[in-house]
Design an enzyme around this catalytic site. Structure first.
Site, PDB file in Angstrom:
ATOM      1  N   LYS A  52       0.967  -1.628   0.135  1.00 58.57           N
ATOM      2  CA  LYS A  52      -0.142   0.003  -0.130  1.00 58.57           C
ATOM      3  C   LYS A  52       1.110   1.039  -0.091  1.00 58.57           C
ATOM      4  O   LYS A  52       0.390   2.403  -0.572  1.00 58.57           O
ATOM      5  CB  LYS A  52      -1.056   0.300   1.105  1.00 58.57           C
ATOM      6  CG  LYS A  52      -1.801  -1.354   1.079  1.00 58.57           C
ATOM      7  CD  LYS A  52      -3.166  -1.602   2.221  1.00 58.57           C
ATOM      8  CE  LYS A  52      -3.809  -2.588   2.027  1.00 58.57           C
ATOM      9  NZ  LYS A  52      -5.151  -3.291   3.176  1.00 58.57           N
ATOM     10  N   GLN A  96      -4.810  -2.069   9.558  1.00 61.70           N
ATOM     11  CA  GLN A  96      -4.695  -3.737   9.068  1.00 61.70           C
ATOM     12  C   GLN A  96      -5.015  -4.375   9.650  1.00 61.70           C
ATOM     13  O   GLN A  96      -5.013  -4.684  10.961  1.00 61.70           O
ATOM     14  CB  GLN A  96      -3.564  -3.467   8.789  1.00 61.70           C
ATOM     15  CG  GLN A  96      -2.707  -4.696   7.584  1.00 61.70           C
ATOM     16  CD  GLN A  96      -3.313  -4.716   6.113  1.00 61.70           C
ATOM     17  OE1 GLN A  96      -3.975  -3.794   5.691  1.00 61.70           O
ATOM     18  NE2 GLN A  96      -3.579  -5.959   5.938  1.00 61.70           N
ATOM     19  N   ASP A 119     -11.162   1.660   3.268  1.00 60.95           N
ATOM     20  CA  ASP A 119     -12.088   0.418   2.940  1.00 60.95           C
ATOM     21  C   ASP A 119     -12.986   0.072   2.831  1.00 60.95           C
ATOM     22  O   ASP A 119     -13.994  -1.007   2.408  1.00 60.95           O
ATOM     23  CB  ASP A 119     -11.059  -0.360   5.120  1.00 60.95           C
ATOM     24  CG  ASP A 119      -9.899  -0.932   4.725  1.00 60.95           C
ATOM     25  OD1 ASP A 119      -9.281  -1.432   2.851  1.00 60.95           O
ATOM     26  OD2 ASP A 119      -8.923  -0.781   5.507  1.00 60.95           O
TER      27      ASP A 119
HETATM   28  N1  GUN Z   1      -7.022  -7.351   5.997  1.00 61.30           N
HETATM   29  C1  GUN Z   1      -7.413  -8.176   5.010  1.00 61.30           C
HETATM   30  N2  GUN Z   1      -7.688  -7.358   3.790  1.00 61.30           N
HETATM   31  C2  GUN Z   1      -7.748  -6.574   3.781  1.00 61.30           C
HETATM   32  C3  GUN Z   1      -7.616  -5.207   3.666  1.00 61.30           C
HETATM   33  O1  GUN Z   1      -8.424  -4.720   2.898  1.00 61.30           O
HETATM   34  N3  GUN Z   1      -8.257  -3.861   4.678  1.00 61.30           N
HETATM   35  C4  GUN Z   1      -7.620  -3.727   6.137  1.00 61.30           C
HETATM   36  N4  GUN Z   1      -7.897  -2.894   6.877  1.00 61.30           N
HETATM   37  N5  GUN Z   1      -6.920  -5.407   6.366  1.00 61.30           N
HETATM   38  C5  GUN Z   1      -7.328  -6.539   5.769  1.00 61.30           C
END
Ligand code: GUN
Length: 290
Positions: A52, A96, A119
């Site tokens: 990211k 996350q 998200d």
């Molecule tokens: N864990 C697995 N996929 C994601 C996601 O798209 N966003 C977040 N915040 N955590 C995750």
């Protein structure tokens, strides 16, 4: 068979975003700023957050990572979220997942300002999405929509079978593909661990979306000739021949299924990069809305 190349498509979309950010910068506008909170040292989460940040750098966003030990209290994490909600420099942020067991992920998600929830996990955004209102779409489903759209894969009137009913993939992609629109207007079946006769349901599918986290679960004999296969699974399996000791495989047995599919995503390099690109688009949107 056509490979749905998430890496190449992501690069293309990120170049489009970069061009837009360059224009914003030239005009003295607000440079999008994404923050990510990571708790503990789950290797998969670390790798996702790294991607990211790398994508943010590529498109010209500012990014901030807040890393905390696994023993952080729920209250402390809530305070960090509150700080990001109030920080006018930050356009959007993510926490996350997964979080350590002593922290309730729902409580954390509910504490995020929906306007910064890039998200798309907050119930405000989920509910708005379900009703077809303006919302941040959750990144993985959004990435899948982008892929279907850019490869011009028709969804209207198609039989879509989704494996998995999670809040972040199975459930929202089912809603999005059944909604009015393009992509959309599909007939969607959600399947899960209690589904009976999964094989026959799968064999009727024009489009299969697999998001259950079980390596090589789907085999060729469960798939109709010409089906479109979207594999969301990212599963680590031991592989002593690799330097790092493992490799990534999807929920679909790619070698077995690919000869029957009309389109198929690889793992890695399929849906994964699209998820990160969708997050970039949501962050750009957040900065524009501000
Ligand atoms: N864990 C697995 N996929 C994601 C996601 O798209 N966003 C977040 N915040 N955590 C995750």
């Amino acid at each position: 068979m056509i490979l749905l190349d998430g890496r190449a498509l992501s690069k293309k979309i990120k170049e489009e975003i970069k061009a837009e950010v360059d224009t914003i910068r030239d005009n003295g506008g607000n440079i999008p700023h994404l923050a990510a909170v990571i708790v503990g040292d789950n290797p998969a989460s670390e790798s996702y957050v790294k991607n990211k940040v790398k994508s943010s750098d590529f498109v010209g966003f500012e990014s901030t990572v807040i890393k905390k030990d696994a023993n952080i209290s729920e209250e402390e994490l809530l305070e960090i979220v509150e700080g990001l909600n109030k920080n006018s420099d930050v356009d959007g942020f993510i926490v996350q997942l997964p979080l350590p067991r002593h922290i309730d992920p729902d409580k954390i998600t509910l504490s995020i300002d929906p306007k910064k929830d890039v998200d798309g996990f907050h119930p405000y955004n989920f509910g708005s999405m379900a009703q077809g209102l303006e919302a941040y779409l959750p990144a993985t489903p959004y990435g899948i929509l982008l892929m279907l759209e850019r490869y011009e894969i028709e969804t209207e009137g198609k039989e879509v079978v989704v494996l998995g009913r999670s809040n972040i993939v199975g459930s929202p992609i089912s809603i999005l593909l059944a909604r009015k629109g393009n992509p959309g207007n599909a007939t969607v079946t959600i399947t899960h661990s209690r589904t009976k006769d999964l094989d026959n349901i799968l064999r009727k599918a024009d489009i299969i979306i697999a998001a259950i986290g079980r390596n090589h679960f789907i085999k060729a004999d469960q798939v109709k000739e010409g089906a479109v296969i979207i594999d969301v699974g990212i599963n680590r399996i031991e592989d002593p021949s690799r330097k790092r000791g493992y490799r990534l495989v999807g929920d679909v047995d790619f070698d077995d299924v690919s000869s029957k599919a009309s389109y198929i995503t690889p793992v890695p390099g399929g849906v994964g990069p699209m998820t990160v690109t969708a997050l970039m688009l949501n962050t750009l949107k957040a900065s524009k809305l501000k």
